[in-house]
Design a protein around this motif. Structure first.
Motif, PDB file in Angstrom:
ATOM      1  N   THR A 100       0.839  -1.192   0.000  1.00 50.75           N
ATOM      2  CA  THR A 100       0.000   0.000   0.000  1.00 50.75           C
ATOM      3  C   THR A 100       0.876   1.244   0.000  1.00 50.75           C
ATOM      4  O   THR A 100       2.070   1.181   0.304  1.00 50.75           O
ATOM      5  CB  THR A 100      -0.935   0.025   1.225  1.00 50.75           C
ATOM      6  N   ASN A 101       0.257   2.361  -0.339  1.00 50.45           N
ATOM      7  CA  ASN A 101       0.957   3.653  -0.353  1.00 50.45           C
ATOM      8  C   ASN A 101       2.209   3.610  -1.213  1.00 50.45           C
ATOM      9  O   ASN A 101       3.266   4.124  -0.840  1.00 50.45           O
ATOM     10  CB  ASN A 101       1.314   4.094   1.070  1.00 50.45           C
ATOM     11  N   ILE A 102       2.081   2.986  -2.369  1.00 55.50           N
ATOM     12  CA  ILE A 102       3.202   2.938  -3.302  1.00 55.50           C
ATOM     13  C   ILE A 102       2.868   3.752  -4.544  1.00 55.50           C
ATOM     14  O   ILE A 102       1.702   3.923  -4.899  1.00 55.50           O
ATOM     15  CB  ILE A 102       3.557   1.489  -3.689  1.00 55.50           C
ATOM     16  N   ALA A 103       3.875   4.262  -5.183  1.00 53.93           N
ATOM     17  CA  ALA A 103       3.714   5.020  -6.422  1.00 53.93           C
ATOM     18  C   ALA A 103       3.877   4.079  -7.613  1.00 53.93           C
ATOM     19  O   ALA A 103       4.518   3.021  -7.504  1.00 53.93           O
ATOM     20  CB  ALA A 103       4.741   6.133  -6.485  1.00 53.93           C
ATOM     21  N   ALA A 104       3.327   4.478  -8.739  1.00 57.48           N
ATOM     22  CA  ALA A 104       3.533   3.690  -9.954  1.00 57.48           C
ATOM     23  C   ALA A 104       5.027   3.544 -10.246  1.00 57.48           C
ATOM     24  O   ALA A 104       5.479   2.495 -10.731  1.00 57.48           O
ATOM     25  CB  ALA A 104       2.812   4.337 -11.131  1.00 57.48           C
ATOM     26  N   SER A 105       5.794   4.557  -9.914  1.00 62.15           N
ATOM     27  CA  SER A 105       7.233   4.510 -10.163  1.00 62.15           C
ATOM     28  C   SER A 105       7.950   3.459  -9.317  1.00 62.15           C
ATOM     29  O   SER A 105       9.105   3.110  -9.598  1.00 62.15           O
ATOM     30  CB  SER A 105       7.855   5.889  -9.912  1.00 62.15           C
ATOM     31  N   ASP A 106       7.288   2.931  -8.278  1.00 58.33           N
ATOM     32  CA  ASP A 106       7.866   1.870  -7.458  1.00 58.33           C
ATOM     33  C   ASP A 106       7.707   0.485  -8.076  1.00 58.33           C
ATOM     34  O   ASP A 106       8.378  -0.461  -7.651  1.00 58.33           O
ATOM     35  CB  ASP A 106       7.203   1.849  -6.070  1.00 58.33           C
ATOM     36  N   ILE A 107       6.808   0.348  -9.030  1.00 63.55           N
ATOM     37  CA  ILE A 107       6.474  -0.980  -9.542  1.00 63.55           C
ATOM     38  C   ILE A 107       7.650  -1.665 -10.243  1.00 63.55           C
ATOM     39  O   ILE A 107       7.857  -2.879 -10.055  1.00 63.55           O
ATOM     40  CB  ILE A 107       5.223  -0.915 -10.440  1.00 63.55           C
ATOM     41  N   PRO A 108       8.480  -0.975 -11.033  1.00 67.87           N
ATOM     42  CA  PRO A 108       9.635  -1.688 -11.607  1.00 67.87           C
ATOM     43  C   PRO A 108      10.526  -2.325 -10.552  1.00 67.87           C
ATOM     44  O   PRO A 108      10.976  -3.478 -10.724  1.00 67.87           O
ATOM     45  CB  PRO A 108      10.362  -0.584 -12.385  1.00 67.87           C
ATOM     46  N   ALA A 109      10.757  -1.645  -9.445  1.00 70.87           N
ATOM     47  CA  ALA A 109      11.583  -2.226  -8.378  1.00 70.87           C
ATOM     48  C   ALA A 109      10.879  -3.411  -7.723  1.00 70.87           C
ATOM     49  O   ALA A 109      11.513  -4.410  -7.371  1.00 70.87           O
ATOM     50  CB  ALA A 109      11.921  -1.158  -7.335  1.00 70.87           C
ATOM     51  N   ILE A 110       9.563  -3.300  -7.551  1.00 72.65           N
ATOM     52  CA  ILE A 110       8.803  -4.421  -6.983  1.00 72.65           C
ATOM     53  C   ILE A 110       8.939  -5.651  -7.874  1.00 72.65           C
ATOM     54  O   ILE A 110       9.139  -6.770  -7.393  1.00 72.65           O
ATOM     55  CB  ILE A 110       7.328  -4.023  -6.808  1.00 72.65           C
ATOM     56  N   LEU A 111       8.866  -5.440  -9.192  1.00 75.91           N
ATOM     57  CA  LEU A 111       8.956  -6.566 -10.118  1.00 75.91           C
ATOM     58  C   LEU A 111      10.382  -7.090 -10.267  1.00 75.91           C
ATOM     59  O   LEU A 111      10.584  -8.167 -10.835  1.00 75.91           O
ATOM     60  CB  LEU A 111       8.389  -6.175 -11.481  1.00 75.91           C
ATOM     61  N   SER A 112      11.351  -6.367  -9.770  1.00 74.57           N
ATOM     62  CA  SER A 112      12.711  -6.908  -9.750  1.00 74.57           C
ATOM     63  C   SER A 112      12.875  -7.941  -8.643  1.00 74.57           C
ATOM     64  O   SER A 112      13.797  -8.763  -8.664  1.00 74.57           O
ATOM     65  CB  SER A 112      13.735  -5.779  -9.558  1.00 74.57           C
ATOM     66  N   ALA A 121      -4.600  -8.646 -23.491  1.00 74.71           N
ATOM     67  CA  ALA A 121      -3.298  -9.271 -23.253  1.00 74.71           C
ATOM     68  C   ALA A 121      -2.166  -8.339 -23.656  1.00 74.71           C
ATOM     69  O   ALA A 121      -2.185  -7.739 -24.728  1.00 74.71           O
ATOM     70  CB  ALA A 121      -3.201 -10.573 -24.039  1.00 74.71           C
ATOM     71  N   ASN A 122      -1.185  -8.223 -22.759  1.00 81.00           N
ATOM     72  CA  ASN A 122       0.006  -7.423 -23.037  1.00 81.00           C
ATOM     73  C   ASN A 122      -0.310  -5.984 -23.429  1.00 81.00           C
ATOM     74  O   ASN A 122       0.301  -5.424 -24.347  1.00 81.00           O
ATOM     75  CB  ASN A 122       0.869  -8.103 -24.107  1.00 81.00           C
ATOM     76  N   ALA A 123      -1.280  -5.394 -22.736  1.00 77.71           N
ATOM     77  CA  ALA A 123      -1.524  -3.963 -22.905  1.00 77.71           C
ATOM     78  C   ALA A 123      -0.296  -3.208 -22.403  1.00 77.71           C
ATOM     79  O   ALA A 123       0.376  -3.635 -21.457  1.00 77.71           O
ATOM     80  CB  ALA A 123      -2.754  -3.539 -22.116  1.00 77.71           C
ATOM     81  N   VAL A 124       0.013  -2.105 -23.042  1.00 75.62           N
ATOM     82  CA  VAL A 124       1.208  -1.337 -22.681  1.00 75.62           C
ATOM     83  C   VAL A 124       0.833   0.126 -22.481  1.00 75.62           C
ATOM     84  O   VAL A 124       0.138   0.715 -23.320  1.00 75.62           O
ATOM     85  CB  VAL A 124       2.297  -1.454 -23.776  1.00 75.62           C
ATOM     86  N   LEU A 125       1.282   0.694 -21.359  1.00 71.69           N
ATOM     87  CA  LEU A 125       1.104   2.116 -21.087  1.00 71.69           C
ATOM     88  C   LEU A 125       2.403   2.705 -20.567  1.00 71.69           C
ATOM     89  O   LEU A 125       3.179   2.021 -19.886  1.00 71.69           O
ATOM     90  CB  LEU A 125       0.016   2.349 -20.036  1.00 71.69           C
ATOM     91  N   ALA A 126       2.608   3.978 -20.849  1.00 70.97           N
ATOM     92  CA  ALA A 126       3.702   4.706 -20.223  1.00 70.97           C
ATOM     93  C   ALA A 126       3.424   4.810 -18.730  1.00 70.97           C
ATOM     94  O   ALA A 126       2.261   4.853 -18.306  1.00 70.97           O
ATOM     95  CB  ALA A 126       3.825   6.098 -20.833  1.00 70.97           C
ATOM     96  N   PRO A 127       4.447   4.845 -17.885  1.00 69.02           N
ATOM     97  CA  PRO A 127       4.229   4.916 -16.440  1.00 69.02           C
ATOM     98  C   PRO A 127       3.310   6.057 -16.016  1.00 69.02           C
ATOM     99  O   PRO A 127       2.455   5.873 -15.133  1.00 69.02           O
ATOM    100  CB  PRO A 127       5.639   5.088 -15.878  1.00 69.02           C
ATOM    101  N   ALA A 128       3.449   7.224 -16.629  1.00 70.34           N
ATOM    102  CA  ALA A 128       2.608   8.360 -16.242  1.00 70.34           C
ATOM    103  C   ALA A 128       1.148   8.102 -16.572  1.00 70.34           C
ATOM    104  O   ALA A 128       0.245   8.525 -15.828  1.00 70.34           O
ATOM    105  CB  ALA A 128       3.089   9.632 -16.941  1.00 70.34           C
ATOM    106  N   ASP A 129       0.884   7.395 -17.665  1.00 73.92           N
ATOM    107  CA  ASP A 129      -0.496   7.067 -18.018  1.00 73.92           C
ATOM    108  C   ASP A 129      -1.047   5.995 -17.076  1.00 73.92           C
ATOM    109  O   ASP A 129      -2.196   6.088 -16.624  1.00 73.92           O
ATOM    110  CB  ASP A 129      -0.583   6.596 -19.468  1.00 73.92           C
ATOM    111  N   PHE A 130      -0.243   4.990 -16.773  1.00 77.91           N
ATOM    112  CA  PHE A 130      -0.681   3.967 -15.818  1.00 77.91           C
ATOM    113  C   PHE A 130      -1.020   4.619 -14.479  1.00 77.91           C
ATOM    114  O   PHE A 130      -2.020   4.270 -13.839  1.00 77.91           O
ATOM    115  CB  PHE A 130       0.419   2.923 -15.639  1.00 77.91           C
TER     116      PHE A 130
END
Length: 205
Positions: free
Chosen positions: A119-131, A183-192
């Motif tokens: 919780t309380n995470i930014a979209a910009s944190d998601i790449p690190a989470i997925l690492s 399937a495999n929808a793609v968005l820029a981080p700012a749009d997500f």
């Protein structure tokens, strides 16, 4: 964006994946009663399917995760199991959920998955989470299927993020209305981020 190390199968929350626009136009109860594939959901009756299918985006995400390792479990069968753990609360035909903490217990005990509520995470944190984790189930507005629009609110729907970088997020959307938003929808981080409710569940298989 880092490449996928394996193919992640896509599953809609409806058994007939191209019914989203009909569901939006007519309501889930009316539209889904015409789904010719409804038995594939694991529902025992058409009534059960029509009630549950609009509420199981989270189970569709879980079905996709399990399918990555070769297990195919019907969405409503998953919902029944998850309900026994408290992941859904059913009262007089209304369904509350997905409730994250019981879901984490459910997937650990039933499937051996490691999951963590975030919780309380930014979209910009998601790449690190997925690492650190293979998947991220993200709470977003269902309007994410229309990335050109501004959503009325954030949250209320779940999508499965399979890959993310500072340039783009790739995800499977269980209620996408056309192939490009499923399937495999793609968005820029700012749009997500415009749809993202700053919470979700990290999952490792």
């Amino acid at each position: 964006m880092k490449p996928l190390t394996e193919t992640v199968p896509f599953f809609s929350q409806w058994e007939t994946s191209d019914m989203t626009l009909e569901v939006l136009a007519e309501g889930a109860d009316a539209a889904l009663r015409r789904d010719p594939l409804w038995r594939g959901s694991g529902a025992e009756t058409l009534d059960e399917y029509a009630v549950w299918a609009a509420n199981i985006c989270g189970m569709a995400c879980l079905k996709m995760i399990l399918a990555t390792r070769g297990e195919i479990v019907p969405t409503i069968e998953l919902a029944r199991q998850c309900t026994r753990y408290g992941g859904y609360v059913v009262n007089d035909g209304s369904i509350k959920g997905l409730i994250y903490a019981p879901f984490v217990s459910f997937v650990k005990e039933a499937f051996g998955l490691r999951a963590e509520v975030m919780t309380n995470i930014a979209a910009s944190d998601i790449p690190a989470i997925l690492s650190r984790s293979r998947f991220f189930i993200a709470s977003v507005s269902s309007w994410i299927r229309w990335p050109e629009r501004e959503p009325p609110s954030k949250g209320g729907h779940l999508v499965l993020v399979t890959s993310a970088s500072d340039e783009a997020f790739r995800f499977h959307n269980p209620s996408g209305h056309i192939r490009a938003t499923q399937a495999n929808a793609v968005l820029a981080p700012a749009d997500f981020d415009r749809f993202f409710a700053n919470r979700g569940i990290a999952v490792t298989i």
